[in-house]
Design an enzyme around this catalytic site. Structure first.
Site, short mmCIF file in Angstrom:
data_model
loop_
_atom_site.label_atom_id
_atom_site.label_comp_id
_atom_site.label_asym_id
_atom_site.label_seq_id
_atom_site.Cartn_x
_atom_site.Cartn_y
_atom_site.Cartn_z
N HIS A 137 -2.30 -2.20 -9.99
CA HIS A 137 -3.30 -1.63 -9.08
C HIS A 137 -4.52 -2.52 -9.08
O HIS A 137 -4.87 -3.10 -10.11
CB HIS A 137 -3.69 -0.21 -9.53
N HIS B 161 0.88 -1.18 0.00
CA HIS B 161 0.00 0.00 0.00
C HIS B 161 0.92 1.23 0.00
O HIS B 161 1.69 1.43 -0.94
CB HIS B 161 -0.92 -0.10 1.22
N ASP C 221 2.53 5.67 -6.64
CA ASP C 221 3.74 5.51 -5.83
C ASP C 221 5.02 5.49 -6.67
O ASP C 221 6.10 5.66 -6.14
CB ASP C 221 3.66 4.23 -5.00
#
Ligand code: ACO
Length: 374
Positions: free
Chosen positions: A259, A220, A310
């Site tokens: 994702h 995460h 990210d």
């Protein structure tokens, strides 16, 4: 009879929400009806916070009021600072953040009560997280804490608290956009954790403590730090191919890719890629942008995976001089707005979240008393 197990709750619709919509096929992200691309281009983190908490864009007076409130709430109690001083300087900053939010609940119980008044606690936590992180950062550098500064936007204050310097205009806008992009993301793991906690009618700070612990994991929020480790391991563009292929051959995950919801590129990644390049150009350091560009080509060719947010956030933070182990805490300093908006929504339409499991163990074993078990 329980239905079929959806591992990881994939595609399970757990609740109705008016906060955030992700179109994973089209690569669109919507906060309260507004496309993230428009918000990232024209709004500020404070404006987006207002939008997420109150469900509509603020007037100029309302926005000024929220800015003032956040500025006024930046200080943390002495007792909390003492608690933070007792933690080892080697502590993981996400552990520090989780501990600090949990401790703050003890010092400010009136802010944490579940219900509509939790909006005060939401703003309190949002304002205080940069100060908490800044205090820890100063302590581990063996420096005295900084006095919280008013007259800085939330984004600029975050940089000031962490780095003891005001950001340039470009840096302030880059971090502001990064905070906007991280502010909410539907029912991601940490938001779900916050809502599960709130659904027991537990308090706001407990819900955020759960969320911080959940965000910490490398699948995460922790992925942004791992991306930078990977770039360090790669070192130069001509080694991208070898390192990425090696990782895939060992069935390692490439951080910053894939994702659960997006089947195309994460729109936040597209926006942040532009900011990483802009910052790199301003600092005459395009090392990260060039490496990332090549990594994206190779991962897409080899695995068909697209980048997520990210992949680029670490480059933006690193170019500003933010230490790597603060990347995920910076994520938390933004996502706290989404978490608290979801907790408020949960309190407003509360139903205990309690799924069920499919039991696959035995049911007919006979108990043998301890003395007879040898
Ligand atoms: N690198 C290599 N392979 C991957 C990756 C990756 N980053 N992501 C998915 N895959 C592969 C899996 O190995 C799997 O392949 P297989 O079917 O051959 O076994 C397939 O794609 C499906 O993967 P799942 O794990 O089932 O997909 P899931 O929806 O559970 O994963 C996740 C989503 C956890 C984000 C995953 O893509 C991942 O681990 N990415 C790396 C970590 C990361 O970047 N996290 C940040 C997410 S965004 C955020 O939190 C802001």
């Amino acid at each position: 009879m329980p239905g079929e197990v959806q591992r990881g709750l994939e595609d399970v619709v757990a609740l109705e929400s008016r906060i955030c919509f992700i179109d994973g096929q089209q690569g669109r992200l919507i906060y309260r009806g507004f496309d993230i691309r428009e918000l990232a281009a024209g709004s500020t983190f404070e404006e987006v916070s207002y939008l997420l908490w109150y469900g509509r864009l603020p007037t100029r007076t309302e926005l000024a009021g929220l800015r003032q409130r956040l500025e006024a709430l930046r200080s943390v109690p002495e007792a909390l600072s003492r608690e933070l001083e007792a933690l080892p300087v080697s502590a993981n900053p996400m552990d520090v953040l989780r501990t600090a939010v949990s401790a703050l609940a003890v010092f400010e119980p009136e802010e944490t009560a579940p219900g509509p008044s939790s909006i005060g606690g939401a703003q309190r936590l949002t304002a205080a997280l940069p100060t908490i992180l800044g205090e820890f950062q100063r302590r581990r550098a063996h420096l005295p804490p900084l006095e919280p500064r008013p007259n800085l936007s939330h984004a600029a204050y975050l940089v000031y608290a962490l780095l003891d310097r005001e950001p340039s205009e470009l840096e302030a806008r880059a971090i502001d956009v990064a905070l906007i992009l991280h502010a909410d993301h539907e029912l991601n793991a940490s938001t779900f954790a916050a809502r599960v906690t709130a659904s027991t009618l537990s308090d706001l700070y407990s819900a955020i403590t759960s969320a911080i612990g959940t965000l910490k994991g490398p699948l995460h929020g922790g992925a942004n730090e791992r991306v930078m480790e990977m770039l360090e391991e790669i070192g130069s563009v001509d080694r991208v191919e070898e390192v990425v292929k090696g990782k895939l051959a060992r069935h390692e995950r490439i951080m910053g890719f894939g994702h659960r919801v997006y089947k195309v590129e994460d729109p936040r990644a597209t926006i942040l890629r532009g900011w990483a390049r802009r910052l790199g150009e301003a600092k005459a350091d395009l090392r990260y942008s060039e490496l990332l560009e090549r990594v994206v080509q190779v991962v897409h060719r080899e695995k068909g995976l697209y980048p997520n947010l990210d992949l680029y956030s670490g480059a933006v933070y690193a170019l500003m001089g933010i230490p790597r182990d603060l990347f995920t805490p910076v994520f938390a300093a933004s996502r706290v707005v989404g978490w608290t908006a979801h907790v408020l929504e949960e309190y407003d339409d509360l139903r205990l979240i309690r799924p069920t499991s499919s039991y696959v163990g035995p049911t007919d074993l006979s108990y043998v008393p301890l003395g007879e078990r040898g």
